[in-house]
Scaffold this motif. Sequence first.
Motif, PDB file in Angstrom:
ATOM      1  N   GLU A   1      70.151   1.077  39.312  1.00  0.00           N
ATOM      2  CA  GLU A   1      70.821   0.130  40.248  1.00  0.00           C
ATOM      3  C   GLU A   1      72.249   1.013  40.215  1.00  0.00           C
ATOM      4  O   GLU A   1      72.502   1.813  39.331  1.00  0.00           O
TER       5      GLU A   1
ATOM      6  N   ARG B   1      74.265   1.851  37.207  1.00  0.00           N
ATOM      7  CA  ARG B   1      73.708   1.498  35.707  1.00  0.00           C
ATOM      8  C   ARG B   1      72.223   2.019  35.953  1.00  0.00           C
ATOM      9  O   ARG B   1      71.556   1.623  36.757  1.00  0.00           O
TER      10      ARG B   1
ATOM     11  N   LYS C   1      76.147 -13.108  50.707  1.00  0.00           N
ATOM     12  CA  LYS C   1      74.477 -13.504  50.025  1.00  0.00           C
ATOM     13  C   LYS C   1      73.882 -14.844  50.848  1.00  0.00           C
ATOM     14  O   LYS C   1      73.016 -15.289  50.541  1.00  0.00           O
TER      15      LYS C   1
ATOM     16  N   ARG D   1      72.259 -15.036  32.942  1.00  0.00           N
ATOM     17  CA  ARG D   1      71.675 -13.519  33.173  1.00  0.00           C
ATOM     18  C   ARG D   1      70.704 -12.979  32.226  1.00  0.00           C
ATOM     19  O   ARG D   1      69.648 -12.494  32.566  1.00  0.00           O
TER      20      ARG D   1
ATOM     21  N   LYS E   1      77.484 -16.557  39.040  1.00  0.00           N
ATOM     22  CA  LYS E   1      78.976 -16.048  38.447  1.00  0.00           C
ATOM     23  C   LYS E   1      80.193 -17.283  38.256  1.00  0.00           C
ATOM     24  O   LYS E   1      81.038 -17.043  37.603  1.00  0.00           O
TER      25      LYS E   1
HETATM   26  N1  COA Z   1      66.461  -4.456  39.073  1.00  0.00           N
HETATM   27  C1  COA Z   1      67.321  -4.902  38.205  1.00  0.00           C
HETATM   28  N2  COA Z   1      68.489  -5.475  38.624  1.00  0.00           N
HETATM   29  C2  COA Z   1      68.515  -6.107  39.848  1.00  0.00           C
HETATM   30  C3  COA Z   1      67.622  -5.516  40.737  1.00  0.00           C
HETATM   31  C4  COA Z   1      66.427  -4.964  40.211  1.00  0.00           C
HETATM   32  N3  COA Z   1      65.405  -4.750  41.143  1.00  0.00           N
HETATM   33  N4  COA Z   1      68.042  -5.735  41.956  1.00  0.00           N
HETATM   34  C5  COA Z   1      69.201  -6.403  42.071  1.00  0.00           C
HETATM   35  N5  COA Z   1      69.631  -6.399  40.724  1.00  0.00           N
HETATM   36  C6  COA Z   1      70.980  -6.827  39.861  1.00  0.00           C
HETATM   37  C7  COA Z   1      71.913  -6.206  40.748  1.00  0.00           C
HETATM   38  O1  COA Z   1      72.361  -5.026  40.006  1.00  0.00           O
HETATM   39  C8  COA Z   1      72.998  -7.132  40.509  1.00  0.00           C
HETATM   40  O2  COA Z   1      73.606  -7.107  39.469  1.00  0.00           O
HETATM   41  P1  COA Z   1      74.993  -7.369  38.860  1.00  0.00           P
HETATM   42  O3  COA Z   1      75.360  -8.608  38.877  1.00  0.00           O
HETATM   43  O4  COA Z   1      75.262  -6.483  37.473  1.00  0.00           O
HETATM   44  O5  COA Z   1      75.901  -6.470  39.871  1.00  0.00           O
HETATM   45  C9  COA Z   1      72.269  -8.681  40.536  1.00  0.00           C
HETATM   46  O6  COA Z   1      70.946  -8.202  40.530  1.00  0.00           O
HETATM   47  C10 COA Z   1      72.539  -9.083  42.010  1.00  0.00           C
HETATM   48  O7  COA Z   1      72.040  -8.506  42.971  1.00  0.00           O
HETATM   49  P2  COA Z   1      72.136  -8.498  44.471  1.00  0.00           P
HETATM   50  O8  COA Z   1      71.760  -9.982  44.810  1.00  0.00           O
HETATM   51  O9  COA Z   1      71.202  -7.545  45.022  1.00  0.00           O
HETATM   52  O10 COA Z   1      73.552  -8.328  44.823  1.00  0.00           O
HETATM   53  P3  COA Z   1      74.355  -7.035  44.839  1.00  0.00           P
HETATM   54  O11 COA Z   1      75.665  -7.467  44.862  1.00  0.00           O
HETATM   55  O12 COA Z   1      73.993  -6.040  43.798  1.00  0.00           O
HETATM   56  O13 COA Z   1      74.086  -6.404  46.289  1.00  0.00           O
HETATM   57  C11 COA Z   1      73.355  -6.575  48.713  1.00  0.00           C
HETATM   58  C12 COA Z   1      74.306  -7.219  47.608  1.00  0.00           C
HETATM   59  C13 COA Z   1      73.645  -7.203  50.005  1.00  0.00           C
HETATM   60  C14 COA Z   1      73.459  -4.816  48.858  1.00  0.00           C
HETATM   61  C15 COA Z   1      71.920  -6.883  48.151  1.00  0.00           C
HETATM   62  O14 COA Z   1      71.900  -8.082  47.941  1.00  0.00           O
HETATM   63  C16 COA Z   1      70.871  -6.484  48.957  1.00  0.00           C
HETATM   64  O15 COA Z   1      70.558  -5.412  49.283  1.00  0.00           O
HETATM   65  N6  COA Z   1      70.339  -7.529  49.875  1.00  0.00           N
HETATM   66  C17 COA Z   1      69.032  -7.437  50.625  1.00  0.00           C
HETATM   67  C18 COA Z   1      68.007  -8.485  49.938  1.00  0.00           C
HETATM   68  C19 COA Z   1      66.655  -8.135  50.110  1.00  0.00           C
HETATM   69  O16 COA Z   1      66.105  -6.978  50.499  1.00  0.00           O
HETATM   70  N7  COA Z   1      65.929  -9.184  49.917  1.00  0.00           N
HETATM   71  C20 COA Z   1      64.560  -9.012  49.672  1.00  0.00           C
HETATM   72  C21 COA Z   1      63.895 -10.176  50.405  1.00  0.00           C
HETATM   73  S1  COA Z   1      63.337  -9.718  52.200  1.00  0.00           S
END
Ligand code: COA
Length: 637
Positions: free
Chosen positions: A180, A183, A545, A575, A585
Amino acid sequence: MPDAALPASAERSGYDATYAAWHHDPAGWWAARAAALEWTRPPTIAFDATLGAYGRWFPDGVLNTCHNALDRHVAAGRGNQPALIWDSPMTGRQARYSFAELTDRTARVAGALAALGVTKGDRVIVYMPMVAEAVIAMLACARLGAIHSVVFGGFAAAELASRIADATPKVIISASCGLEPGRTIAYKPLLDAAIAISPHKPSACLILQRPELEAAMTEGRDHDWAAAERGATPHACVPVAATDPLYILYTSGTTGRPKGIVRDNGGHAVALNNTMAMLYGVGPGDVFWAASDVGWVVGHSYIVYGPLLAGCTTIVYEGKPVGTPDAGAFWRVCAEHRVKALFTAPTAIRAIKRDDADGTLLRRYDLSRLEALFLAGERCDPDTVVWAERLLGKPVIDHWWQTETGWAITGNFRGLGLFPVKPGSGGKPSPGFDVQVLDEASRPVPPGTIGDLAVKLPLPPSCLPTLWHNDQGFRDAYLAQHPGWYTTSDAGMIDQDGYVSVMSRTDDIINVAGHRLSTGAMEEVLAAHQDVAECAVVGMRDALKGQVPLGLVVLKAGVTKPEAMLVAELVAMVRDRIGPVAAFKEARVVPRLPKTRSGKVLRATIRRIADGQDYAVPPTIDDPASLDEISALVAPR
Ligand code: COA
Ligand code: AMP
């Protein structure tokens, strides 16, 4: 108008005629689509209404999904065509596999799984990041007739454990780490913790060691993927009944316990193969990119099975829409790999729009080969559709679907000639779905009236026949509310032109960045905190989101802990128990929760307050003053 760029396989009879043809003879219509696949024993019956909860598709057909996704194309002379492109801005690496290479690797991994004792009908959990091996693992299971259950990497050990307990896998396939931004996530300790919690233990684990972080292996249980693949004898495709399960995909339900959505082999392959030309307008040799994750249904259907069944090239992207390195990342991938159709979640486009509102980054790339952008996973705000349409100059198509269906319930069909897009609507029903809006008495309502979106039974091929080992749960959750109908748990309306708009869920599911989450599951976590007497979690509107969870907690008498400390503990608990993907959050301490006189928490009213919307004081409220208190504490500042 027919689209000149469409593959020859696309139907050109128009949406209305095709929908009418399906409606007139559903079994015949689907039987014709089944003929596009290779069967070990072709089905003589398209649909048997006497089987299962609402009937079964292709009950006497026998086939193998992996054969249709891989070997069939090699045999047809397309072995050298790219099948899969792995593009990973997280590692700076890329890889390409032709259909011949992907078939060979898949056959070997199937052989390695067979050597670990996996046979037809066994379950295999796949807990992997976005690497090519995740797709190979799924296809290898399909090759053996084993049932895969992919768990999204953003879930915590406890969620993985609940899936291990329910699916009782013989083998778990995982990787040493996921990446990610900022990290490296060590998957192996999460997997070890999950196996320790689960009452069921797998007999073996197959672990892909990634160079970014190697995992310590458990002697006697863990096997190294690379060595196992190298030493394996390639395994042939095992014929299975069309009605045998291909996979189980767990999704959030109305309780903390996830639901195991079952997908069969035959109906799934027929329906998905059909969508590639009919809906997405692509065919053999075209590059199709679903920018999602293999852990979600979009990833199952349109990173793995749909494109490969149709002989397209698929892309496995290990990166984000923004920050890897910038908001031009999606357009870079589209240009570099000549993507013809892109499918992603509205959140991803909103993130790109936020960072590149005037399209400066977008204009750096040659997007002449991109023909359409498809969006799904959450309600798409009209602004985002209009913005993307303006900058791309191509159709932007919102389509509505669910893990349960595996493909679009509504959409706009490039293979049938697009009808005009109405931003805010998910299009018109796909041939196969009779969608209606019902009132509380299960009566269809007039156009423009909001009610329960329901699908007349039987559901089309690929939709869930049941929940894993839970037929009664399936009937209760989906068939009981409106007899003769499948309840989608979405509320919405259909306008006089037949366009369907999905407005909100009717249950406790919220959609966070296109990820489906249960507020009930989060409430269970908060309620387990020693200082919490009562709690509620609602989905609050979020500009990026779509929704984010907001927790409200009432403390036990005598608790004097500072609010900031308590909230930090609650955030850490969610979490830890559900995972970072919950994006939990925010929480507030409140003196009491507004309730009806019968004790039901007024979540919908709390949500309106948190969103800053007007709200009516429900007549059933126990004490109207409780709403004023909540207003003062949670209204947007
Ligand atoms: N493995 C581990 N952790 C993961 C993960 C994975 N595969 N995917 C997401 N996470 C973690 C992220 O690192 C984040 O952690 P943090 O709270 O420490 O920052 C948390 O989960 C929330 O992730 P996310 O909701 O993706 O938010 P984000 O702020 O990291 O990114 C976007 C925002 C808009 C870039 C992201 O939400 C995104 O790419 N959205 C597209 C959604 C999508 O493809 N959905 C699939 C359905 S079609
Ligand atoms: P999932 O099972 O994760 O795909 O989530 C399915 C839910 O997401 C649906 O029941 C809807 O609530 C929502 N959803 C998916 N696609 C759309 C869409 N195009 N418009 C509105 N809501 C959608």
